[in-house]
Write a protein that holds these residues in place. Structure first.
Motif, PDB file in Angstrom:
ATOM      1  N   GLU A  16       0.827  -1.212   0.000  1.00 47.93           N
ATOM      2  CA  GLU A  16       0.000   0.000   0.000  1.00 47.93           C
ATOM      3  C   GLU A  16       0.863   1.264   0.000  1.00 47.93           C
ATOM      4  O   GLU A  16       0.452   2.293  -0.525  1.00 47.93           O
ATOM      5  CB  GLU A  16      -0.994  -0.051   1.166  1.00 47.93           C
ATOM      6  CG  GLU A  16      -2.001  -1.193   0.920  1.00 47.93           C
ATOM      7  CD  GLU A  16      -3.088  -1.329   1.958  1.00 47.93           C
ATOM      8  OE1 GLU A  16      -2.771  -1.293   3.158  1.00 47.93           O
ATOM      9  OE2 GLU A  16      -4.257  -1.491   1.564  1.00 47.93           O
ATOM     10  N   GLU A  39      -5.464   4.429   2.125  1.00 45.86           N
ATOM     11  CA  GLU A  39      -4.402   3.408   2.088  1.00 45.86           C
ATOM     12  C   GLU A  39      -3.439   3.558   3.272  1.00 45.86           C
ATOM     13  O   GLU A  39      -2.960   2.564   3.821  1.00 45.86           O
ATOM     14  CB  GLU A  39      -3.621   3.476   0.762  1.00 45.86           C
ATOM     15  CG  GLU A  39      -4.423   3.107  -0.478  1.00 45.86           C
ATOM     16  CD  GLU A  39      -4.824   1.642  -0.550  1.00 45.86           C
ATOM     17  OE1 GLU A  39      -5.116   1.020   0.490  1.00 45.86           O
ATOM     18  OE2 GLU A  39      -4.883   1.119  -1.676  1.00 45.86           O
ATOM     19  N   HIS A  80      -5.052   1.930   6.179  1.00 46.74           N
ATOM     20  CA  HIS A  80      -5.005   0.457   6.061  1.00 46.74           C
ATOM     21  C   HIS A  80      -3.630  -0.058   6.472  1.00 46.74           C
ATOM     22  O   HIS A  80      -3.510  -1.013   7.235  1.00 46.74           O
ATOM     23  CB  HIS A  80      -5.259   0.001   4.609  1.00 46.74           C
ATOM     24  CG  HIS A  80      -6.576   0.458   4.051  1.00 46.74           C
ATOM     25  ND1 HIS A  80      -6.874   0.398   2.719  1.00 46.74           N
ATOM     26  CD2 HIS A  80      -7.673   0.978   4.666  1.00 46.74           C
ATOM     27  CE1 HIS A  80      -8.098   0.873   2.518  1.00 46.74           C
ATOM     28  NE2 HIS A  80      -8.601   1.237   3.683  1.00 46.74           N
ATOM     29  N   GLU A 104     -11.592  -0.504  -0.273  1.00 48.12           N
ATOM     30  CA  GLU A 104     -10.928  -0.900  -1.526  1.00 48.12           C
ATOM     31  C   GLU A 104     -11.913  -0.805  -2.689  1.00 48.12           C
ATOM     32  O   GLU A 104     -11.574  -0.357  -3.777  1.00 48.12           O
ATOM     33  CB  GLU A 104     -10.375  -2.326  -1.425  1.00 48.12           C
ATOM     34  CG  GLU A 104      -9.141  -2.452  -0.568  1.00 48.12           C
ATOM     35  CD  GLU A 104      -8.004  -1.544  -1.013  1.00 48.12           C
ATOM     36  OE1 GLU A 104      -7.841  -1.335  -2.216  1.00 48.12           O
ATOM     37  OE2 GLU A 104      -7.305  -1.023  -0.138  1.00 48.12           O
TER      38      GLU A 104
END
Ligand SMILES: [Fe+2]
Ligand SMILES: [Fe+2]
Length: 272
Positions: free
Chosen positions: A43, A76, A79, A161
């Protein structure tokens, strides 16, 4: 343009992870753990690629993408932060991340290449991630109920996502990236991704001591090749990427919208 909200997930990632957190199933646990191992590095690469790609756009295009790219990077980054904490627990369980050093070496080969290659690689990975995400959202039962926290983490990640699946693709198109390179990178990414995920899952099972158990392989066969399994359930969606007129928005995102609406108590929106 997609309006991307960055969300702070209300889960405690400090608490340890059980050895077979996913429904007591060794195979599913090893598979999801393998995917988690690829995220912090992967990521970061997606963030850098999209950020660098967007900077090369003409000024009026940059303005058009500014908010969306900011939202993509924020999602991202969140995450990878949570999956880094997750992976810290996997280290303590004795699992070894071989995926990350392998991917790092591979990406060193891209030094000095046209930045559009990195955006194309990101777009291909994001397509993979988006179809996997949609599959997870439609099959949430496969996470079981023994760890609600990790189930929430995976479904939140999946929902986001699916939500930002167009960003890298649109930046690539805006940069004038060709169809030929887009599909070439998809072919390569597919080979690398499948190779990496299989090798890391097998390695996780080996360290877990469950690689040679019949129940592990029975579960693998059913969750990979069963009627609603990973391979049979996603082949068609993967294949669509090769059409010259393909766009990620043509694939359904209703499951993501639904999960975010039904689970708003699981996160707090923050500014991107
Ligand atoms: Fe992500
Ligand atoms: Fe993503």
């Amino acid at each position: 343009m997609t309006d991307l909200v960055v969300r702070r997930l209300l889960v405690d990632m400090e608490a340890p992870i059980a050895r077979h957190w996913c429904d007591g199933d060794a195979f599913r646990t090893a598979l999801f753990n393998a995917l988690s191992m690829s995220f912090p590095f992967g990521e970061q690469f997606f963030i850098d690629s999209v950020r660098n790609g967007a900077k090369l756009l003409p000024e009026h295009q940059q303005e058009r993408f500014r908010k969306e790219v900011q939202g993509f990077i924020g999602q991202e980054a969140t995450h990878r932060r949570l999956h880094s904490l997750y992976n810290g627990h996997l280290d303590k369980l004795g699992l070894v991340n071989h995926w990350e050093p392998r991917a790092k070496k591979r990406l060193d080969l891209l030094a000095g290449a046209d930045p559009r290659h990195c955006v194309a690689i990101t777009a291909a990975n994001e397509h993979f991630t988006a179809i996997l995400a949609d599959w997870m959202l439609h099959n949430a039962h496969l996470f079981g109920d023994s760890d609600e926290r990790l189930k929430t983490l995976w479904l939140w990640h999946s929902a986001e996502e699916s939500e930002h699946k167009c960003t890298a693709f649109d930046v690539y198109q805006a940069l004038g990236g060709s169809h030929e390179w887009r599909v070439t990178w998809m072919r390569r990414v597919t080979v690398f991704f499948l190779g990496d995920v299989i090798r890391q899952t097998v390695n996780n099972l080996y360290h877990d001591g469950t690689l040679f158990k019949w129940s592990t392989w029975k579960s693998a066969a059913s969750y990979l090749f069963g009627k609603r399994g990973l391979v049979r359930g996603n082949y068609k969606a993967w294949r669509e990427y090769f059409r010259p007129d393909f766009h990620p928005s043509q694939q359904d995102s209703a499951a993501s919208v639904r999960w975010l609406a039904e689970n708003s108590n699981a996160f707090v929106p923050v500014a991107a």
